[in-house]
Design a protein around this motif. Sequence first.
Motif, short mmCIF file in Angstrom:
data_model
loop_
_atom_site.label_atom_id
_atom_site.label_comp_id
_atom_site.label_asym_id
_atom_site.label_seq_id
_atom_site.Cartn_x
_atom_site.Cartn_y
_atom_site.Cartn_z
N SER A 293 36.09 59.40 -48.55
CA SER A 293 35.53 59.40 -47.20
C SER A 293 35.40 57.96 -46.73
O SER A 293 35.08 57.08 -47.53
CB SER A 293 34.13 60.01 -47.22
OG SER A 293 34.17 61.41 -47.20
N PHE A 294 35.63 57.74 -45.44
CA PHE A 294 35.46 56.43 -44.78
C PHE A 294 36.61 55.47 -45.01
O PHE A 294 36.76 54.52 -44.28
CB PHE A 294 34.17 55.70 -45.22
CG PHE A 294 32.94 56.45 -44.87
CD1 PHE A 294 32.57 56.63 -43.55
CD2 PHE A 294 32.16 57.01 -45.87
CE1 PHE A 294 31.43 57.34 -43.21
CE2 PHE A 294 31.02 57.72 -45.54
CZ PHE A 294 30.66 57.88 -44.22
N GLN A 295 37.45 55.71 -46.05
CA GLN A 295 38.42 54.68 -46.38
C GLN A 295 39.39 54.51 -45.22
O GLN A 295 39.81 53.40 -44.94
CB GLN A 295 39.12 55.01 -47.69
CG GLN A 295 39.66 53.86 -48.50
CD GLN A 295 38.83 52.59 -48.53
OE1 GLN A 295 38.82 51.83 -47.58
NE2 GLN A 295 38.15 52.33 -49.62
N ASP A 296 39.74 55.59 -44.50
CA ASP A 296 40.54 55.40 -43.29
C ASP A 296 39.78 55.89 -42.06
O ASP A 296 40.36 56.33 -41.09
CB ASP A 296 41.90 56.10 -43.42
CG ASP A 296 41.73 57.58 -43.67
OD1 ASP A 296 40.58 58.06 -43.63
OD2 ASP A 296 42.75 58.27 -43.89
N ARG B 210 34.27 50.25 -57.91
CA ARG B 210 35.26 51.34 -57.86
C ARG B 210 36.50 50.97 -57.05
O ARG B 210 37.51 51.68 -57.08
CB ARG B 210 34.62 52.63 -57.37
CG ARG B 210 34.02 52.57 -55.99
CD ARG B 210 33.04 53.71 -55.76
NE ARG B 210 33.58 54.99 -56.17
CZ ARG B 210 34.52 55.64 -55.51
NH1 ARG B 210 35.01 55.12 -54.41
NH2 ARG B 210 34.96 56.80 -55.94
N LEU B 211 36.43 49.86 -56.31
CA LEU B 211 37.59 49.43 -55.52
C LEU B 211 38.51 48.50 -56.31
O LEU B 211 39.61 48.18 -55.87
CB LEU B 211 37.12 48.70 -54.25
CG LEU B 211 36.39 49.59 -53.23
CD1 LEU B 211 35.76 48.73 -52.15
CD2 LEU B 211 37.35 50.60 -52.62
N THR C 290 29.20 48.77 -45.09
CA THR C 290 30.14 49.81 -44.67
C THR C 290 31.33 49.74 -45.63
O THR C 290 31.46 48.77 -46.38
CB THR C 290 30.66 49.54 -43.25
OG1 THR C 290 31.27 48.24 -43.26
CG2 THR C 290 29.54 49.60 -42.22
N GLN C 291 32.22 50.72 -45.54
CA GLN C 291 33.41 50.68 -46.40
C GLN C 291 34.26 49.43 -46.13
O GLN C 291 34.69 48.78 -47.08
CB GLN C 291 34.23 51.96 -46.25
CG GLN C 291 35.27 52.14 -47.34
CD GLN C 291 34.63 52.23 -48.73
OE1 GLN C 291 33.73 53.02 -48.96
NE2 GLN C 291 35.07 51.40 -49.66
N PRO C 292 34.49 49.06 -44.85
CA PRO C 292 35.27 47.82 -44.63
C PRO C 292 34.59 46.58 -45.25
O PRO C 292 35.28 45.71 -45.80
CB PRO C 292 35.34 47.70 -43.10
CG PRO C 292 35.21 49.11 -42.62
CD PRO C 292 34.29 49.80 -43.59
N LEU C 293 33.26 46.50 -45.19
CA LEU C 293 32.58 45.35 -45.80
C LEU C 293 32.75 45.41 -47.33
O LEU C 293 33.02 44.39 -47.97
CB LEU C 293 31.10 45.32 -45.41
CG LEU C 293 30.27 44.19 -46.03
CD1 LEU C 293 30.85 42.82 -45.71
CD2 LEU C 293 28.81 44.26 -45.58
N ALA C 294 32.60 46.60 -47.92
CA ALA C 294 32.81 46.74 -49.37
C ALA C 294 34.24 46.34 -49.74
O ALA C 294 34.46 45.61 -50.72
CB ALA C 294 32.52 48.18 -49.81
#
Length: 235
Positions: free
Chosen positions: A171-174, A155-156, A96-100
Amino acid sequence: MRIDLVTVLPDLVRSPLEHSILQRAQDKGLVEVHVHNLRDWGLGRYRQIDDAPYGGGGGMVLRPEPLFACIEALQDQLGQPYDEVIYLTPDGETLTQPLANALSLNENLLLIAGHYKGIDQRVRDTLVTREVSIGDYVLSGGELPALVLIDALARLIPGVIGDANSALSDSFQDGLLDFPSYTRPAEFRDMEVPAVLRSGDHGAILEWREVHRLDKTRTRRPDLLPPSDREESIE
Ligand code: ADE
C-alpha cells in the motif's frame, strides 16, 4: 545502512529490534542498529540528563550538554558526518512512504528519541538535520516512532524482504492502497474466494487487483487520488 539510536530507554527498543524482519536484516548484515543510552553522557554523579524548562510549565526538557557530547562522540566514532541526524517529534515532517523511500537511500543515520517535554532547542538548531513525526498524535517518547521509522526503512533495503516485489507492491508505494488477499481454503463458512483469483488467468488476476486497489482507495482514502479519479465504484 547503519542506524545509531540515542534514547533514555534503551531496554524499551531492544526487543523489537531482535525479531522478525529487523532481526533478519541485521543478521544478513544489511542493516546495523546500535542503541545508545543517553544517560552514559549524563552530568555529574547522578548522570543528569534533563531539567525544568526555562519560563516554567510542566515536564522536563533534555539538556543540551549530554546530547551534544553523545552526538559528537558518535560522530567521531563514525569518522564522517551522518547523512541525517533525525529527531523524532510530533511537530516534525510527517513520515510518508515517499519520505521513507528517500531516507532508505542513506548509509548512516542518527536517530534521537526525545522524552519528557522534548529536547533543548539549541540541539535542534545546530545538530539535527531533519525532524520527523509518525503522525498527528502525541506519544510519550520518541522510541516507538524511531522503531516505526527503522522498520519502514529496513524493509525497503534490497535483500531484506524475501520477495523482491513485496515492498514495492505495498500500500502507498504507488499512491494506492493494497488489494484484498486470500489464501486457502477456497470456501470458509460460506465465504468464497473470488473465482478469478483461482482461475490461473494472470491477466484477469492483475486486472481484478488493480480494480480493487482503486476501489478501496476511492472509498477509504480519496485524498490520495487526483480529483478526476475519485468518482465511480465497482459496486
Ligand atoms: N514523539 C512523541 N510523539 C511523536 C510522534 N507522533 N512522532 C514522532 N515523535 C514523537
